[in-house]
Motif scaffolding. Structure first.
Motif, PDB file in Angstrom:
ATOM      1  N   THR A  43       0.838  -1.209   0.000  1.00  0.00           N
ATOM      2  CA  THR A  43       0.000   0.000   0.000  1.00  0.00           C
ATOM      3  C   THR A  43       0.867   1.251   0.000  1.00  0.00           C
ATOM      4  O   THR A  43       0.591   2.212  -0.737  1.00  0.00           O
ATOM      5  CB  THR A  43      -0.939  -0.001   1.220  1.00  0.00           C
ATOM      6  N   LEU A  44       1.927   1.254   0.804  1.00  0.00           N
ATOM      7  CA  LEU A  44       2.827   2.412   0.837  1.00  0.00           C
ATOM      8  C   LEU A  44       3.547   2.595  -0.501  1.00  0.00           C
ATOM      9  O   LEU A  44       3.716   3.727  -0.971  1.00  0.00           O
ATOM     10  CB  LEU A  44       3.828   2.273   1.982  1.00  0.00           C
ATOM     11  N   MET A  45       3.944   1.493  -1.135  1.00  0.00           N
ATOM     12  CA  MET A  45       4.594   1.580  -2.449  1.00  0.00           C
ATOM     13  C   MET A  45       3.652   2.169  -3.491  1.00  0.00           C
ATOM     14  O   MET A  45       4.039   3.028  -4.284  1.00  0.00           O
ATOM     15  CB  MET A  45       5.061   0.203  -2.909  1.00  0.00           C
ATOM     16  N   VAL A  46       2.417   1.686  -3.488  1.00  0.00           N
ATOM     17  CA  VAL A  46       1.430   2.197  -4.446  1.00  0.00           C
ATOM     18  C   VAL A  46       1.182   3.682  -4.218  1.00  0.00           C
ATOM     19  O   VAL A  46       1.133   4.466  -5.170  1.00  0.00           O
ATOM     20  CB  VAL A  46       0.117   1.388  -4.363  1.00  0.00           C
ATOM     21  N   CYS A  47       1.044   4.084  -2.969  1.00  0.00           N
ATOM     22  CA  CYS A  47       0.794   5.500  -2.657  1.00  0.00           C
ATOM     23  C   CYS A  47       1.961   6.384  -3.100  1.00  0.00           C
ATOM     24  O   CYS A  47       1.750   7.431  -3.725  1.00  0.00           O
ATOM     25  CB  CYS A  47       0.537   5.687  -1.163  1.00  0.00           C
ATOM     26  N   CYS A  48       3.190   5.964  -2.796  1.00  0.00           N
ATOM     27  CA  CYS A  48       4.362   6.756  -3.196  1.00  0.00           C
ATOM     28  C   CYS A  48       4.460   6.857  -4.713  1.00  0.00           C
ATOM     29  O   CYS A  48       4.745   7.934  -5.248  1.00  0.00           O
ATOM     30  CB  CYS A  48       5.634   6.143  -2.618  1.00  0.00           C
ATOM     31  N   SER A  49       4.220   5.763  -5.402  1.00  0.00           N
ATOM     32  CA  SER A  49       4.299   5.775  -6.863  1.00  0.00           C
ATOM     33  C   SER A  49       3.190   6.623  -7.474  1.00  0.00           C
ATOM     34  O   SER A  49       3.419   7.347  -8.442  1.00  0.00           O
ATOM     35  CB  SER A  49       4.239   4.355  -7.411  1.00  0.00           C
ATOM     36  N   ALA A  50       1.990   6.547  -6.917  1.00  0.00           N
ATOM     37  CA  ALA A  50       0.868   7.339  -7.435  1.00  0.00           C
ATOM     38  C   ALA A  50       1.133   8.831  -7.256  1.00  0.00           C
ATOM     39  O   ALA A  50       0.874   9.630  -8.165  1.00  0.00           O
ATOM     40  CB  ALA A  50      -0.429   6.930  -6.754  1.00  0.00           C
ATOM     41  N   VAL A  51       1.658   9.200  -6.112  1.00  0.00           N
ATOM     42  CA  VAL A  51       1.981  10.612  -5.882  1.00  0.00           C
ATOM     43  C   VAL A  51       3.091  11.055  -6.823  1.00  0.00           C
ATOM     44  O   VAL A  51       3.029  12.145  -7.390  1.00  0.00           O
ATOM     45  CB  VAL A  51       2.368  10.853  -4.404  1.00  0.00           C
ATOM     46  N   ALA A  52       4.111  10.208  -7.005  1.00  0.00           N
ATOM     47  CA  ALA A  52       5.215  10.555  -7.897  1.00  0.00           C
ATOM     48  C   ALA A  52       4.759  10.693  -9.350  1.00  0.00           C
ATOM     49  O   ALA A  52       5.340  11.469 -10.105  1.00  0.00           O
ATOM     50  CB  ALA A  52       6.324   9.520  -7.795  1.00  0.00           C
ATOM     51  N   LEU A  53       3.713   9.962  -9.729  1.00  0.00           N
ATOM     52  CA  LEU A  53       3.198  10.104 -11.097  1.00  0.00           C
ATOM     53  C   LEU A  53       2.530  11.453 -11.308  1.00  0.00           C
ATOM     54  O   LEU A  53       2.550  11.993 -12.412  1.00  0.00           O
ATOM     55  CB  LEU A  53       2.213   8.974 -11.409  1.00  0.00           C
ATOM     56  N   THR A  54       1.931  11.990 -10.267  1.00  0.00           N
ATOM     57  CA  THR A  54       1.258  13.281 -10.414  1.00  0.00           C
ATOM     58  C   THR A  54       2.200  14.451 -10.176  1.00  0.00           C
ATOM     59  O   THR A  54       2.126  15.452 -10.864  1.00  0.00           O
ATOM     60  CB  THR A  54       0.060  13.389  -9.457  1.00  0.00           C
ATOM     61  N   ARG A  55       3.069  14.314  -9.202  1.00  0.00           N
ATOM     62  CA  ARG A  55       4.062  15.366  -8.914  1.00  0.00           C
ATOM     63  C   ARG A  55       5.325  14.696  -8.424  1.00  0.00           C
ATOM     64  O   ARG A  55       5.408  14.264  -7.283  1.00  0.00           O
ATOM     65  CB  ARG A  55       3.533  16.345  -7.880  1.00  0.00           C
ATOM     66  N   TYR A  56       6.310  14.645  -9.299  1.00  0.00           N
ATOM     67  CA  TYR A  56       7.552  13.941  -8.979  1.00  0.00           C
ATOM     68  C   TYR A  56       8.319  14.647  -7.870  1.00  0.00           C
ATOM     69  O   TYR A  56       8.422  15.864  -7.824  1.00  0.00           O
ATOM     70  CB  TYR A  56       8.440  13.837 -10.218  1.00  0.00           C
ATOM     71  N   GLY A  57       8.837  13.850  -6.984  1.00  0.00           N
ATOM     72  CA  GLY A  57       9.726  14.338  -5.937  1.00  0.00           C
ATOM     73  C   GLY A  57      10.675  13.216  -5.564  1.00  0.00           C
ATOM     74  O   GLY A  57      10.281  12.049  -5.514  1.00  0.00           O
ATOM     75  N   ALA A  58      11.898  13.572  -5.287  1.00  0.00           N
ATOM     76  CA  ALA A  58      12.891  12.557  -4.938  1.00  0.00           C
ATOM     77  C   ALA A  58      12.483  11.810  -3.672  1.00  0.00           C
ATOM     78  O   ALA A  58      12.832  10.646  -3.496  1.00  0.00           O
ATOM     79  CB  ALA A  58      14.266  13.201  -4.758  1.00  0.00           C
ATOM     80  N   TRP A  59      11.692  12.440  -2.815  1.00  0.00           N
ATOM     81  CA  TRP A  59      11.268  11.775  -1.572  1.00  0.00           C
ATOM     82  C   TRP A  59      10.475  10.513  -1.884  1.00  0.00           C
ATOM     83  O   TRP A  59      10.569   9.526  -1.153  1.00  0.00           O
ATOM     84  CB  TRP A  59      10.444  12.715  -0.695  1.00  0.00           C
ATOM     85  N   ALA A  60       9.680  10.527  -2.951  1.00  0.00           N
ATOM     86  CA  ALA A  60       8.882   9.345  -3.304  1.00  0.00           C
ATOM     87  C   ALA A  60       9.788   8.196  -3.730  1.00  0.00           C
ATOM     88  O   ALA A  60       9.541   7.039  -3.376  1.00  0.00           O
ATOM     89  CB  ALA A  60       7.895   9.687  -4.415  1.00  0.00           C
ATOM     90  N   GLU A  61      10.838   8.505  -4.467  1.00  0.00           N
ATOM     91  CA  GLU A  61      11.775   7.467  -4.892  1.00  0.00           C
ATOM     92  C   GLU A  61      12.579   6.944  -3.704  1.00  0.00           C
ATOM     93  O   GLU A  61      12.820   5.745  -3.601  1.00  0.00           O
ATOM     94  CB  GLU A  61      12.713   7.982  -5.981  1.00  0.00           C
ATOM     95  N   TRP A  62      12.992   7.855  -2.819  1.00  0.00           N
ATOM     96  CA  TRP A  62      13.702   7.403  -1.616  1.00  0.00           C
ATOM     97  C   TRP A  62      12.796   6.516  -0.777  1.00  0.00           C
ATOM     98  O   TRP A  62      13.243   5.520  -0.199  1.00  0.00           O
ATOM     99  CB  TRP A  62      14.203   8.594  -0.795  1.00  0.00           C
ATOM    100  N   SER A  63      11.532   6.875  -0.701  1.00  0.00           N
ATOM    101  CA  SER A  63      10.583   6.048   0.057  1.00  0.00           C
ATOM    102  C   SER A  63      10.459   4.661  -0.558  1.00  0.00           C
ATOM    103  O   SER A  63      10.499   3.652   0.154  1.00  0.00           O
ATOM    104  CB  SER A  63       9.207   6.717   0.100  1.00  0.00           C
ATOM    105  N   ASN A  64      10.308   4.603  -1.873  1.00  0.00           N
ATOM    106  CA  ASN A  64      10.213   3.295  -2.543  1.00  0.00           C
ATOM    107  C   ASN A  64      11.515   2.509  -2.430  1.00  0.00           C
ATOM    108  O   ASN A  64      11.486   1.283  -2.304  1.00  0.00           O
ATOM    109  CB  ASN A  64       9.804   3.454  -4.009  1.00  0.00           C
ATOM    110  N   LEU A  65      12.645   3.194  -2.455  1.00  0.00           N
ATOM    111  CA  LEU A  65      13.924   2.514  -2.279  1.00  0.00           C
ATOM    112  C   LEU A  65      13.987   1.865  -0.892  1.00  0.00           C
ATOM    113  O   LEU A  65      14.339   0.693  -0.756  1.00  0.00           O
ATOM    114  CB  LEU A  65      15.080   3.494  -2.469  1.00  0.00           C
ATOM    115  N   LEU A  66      13.597   2.620   0.125  1.00  0.00           N
ATOM    116  CA  LEU A  66      13.606   2.075   1.488  1.00  0.00           C
ATOM    117  C   LEU A  66      12.571   0.968   1.661  1.00  0.00           C
ATOM    118  O   LEU A  66      12.845  -0.051   2.305  1.00  0.00           O
ATOM    119  CB  LEU A  66      13.364   3.195   2.497  1.00  0.00           C
ATOM    120  N   LEU A  67      11.384   1.148   1.090  1.00  0.00           N
ATOM    121  CA  LEU A  67      10.357   0.109   1.177  1.00  0.00           C
ATOM    122  C   LEU A  67      10.794  -1.167   0.461  1.00  0.00           C
ATOM    123  O   LEU A  67      10.541  -2.275   0.937  1.00  0.00           O
ATOM    124  CB  LEU A  67       9.034   0.620   0.600  1.00  0.00           C
TER     125      LEU A  67
END
Length: 123
Positions: A43-67
């Motif tokens: 669920t956290l991966m999907v949320c981070c990816s969905a947010v990154a698709l609408t407004r990219y931010g390195a925080w979303a990629e760092w979150s997915n990397l950690l997840l």
């Protein structure tokens, strides 16, 4: 911060992999620790990816990397490494998510550099 996703196809891939984790939660319903871990992580991966698709931010990629890293080591830390299907599902999907996030972070850095500009040693 750049608002353009370096590669939307890679971001969609992470979203689909996160959805795969959510599906795995139902598949491993007989193992509650595995199911909860897969469901929450997915669920956290999907949320981070969905947010990154609408407004990219390195925080979303760092979150997915950690997840993704968490998913890869979770079987050993949470003690379900003895369930081979659950373990390999977590390890393989986690490594895929982490690798894609790392590629996205690298691509984001490459597009932030002005073209034709050389860095001096030490910069």
């Amino acid at each position: 911060m750049k608002s353009e996703v370096p590669s939307k196809s890679l971001e969609w891939s992470n979203l689909v992999l996160g959805a795969g984790f959510i599906c795995a939660a139902y598949m491993f319903g007989g193992l509650p620790v595995v199911a909860w871990n897969a469901g929450i992580t997915g669920t956290l991966m999907v949320c981070c990816s969905a947010v990154a698709l609408t407004r990219y931010g390195a925080w979303a990629e760092w979150s997915n990397l950690l997840l993704g890293c968490w998913a890869a080591v979770a079987p050993f830390l949470l003690g379900f490494g003895s369930a081979p299907v659950a373990m390999w599902t977590h390890v393989l999907l986690g490594l895929c998510v982490a690798t894609i996030a790392a590629i996205q972070l690298f691509a984001g850095r490459q597009t932030d550099k002005p073209s034709g500009t050389r860095l001096k040693p030490g910069e």
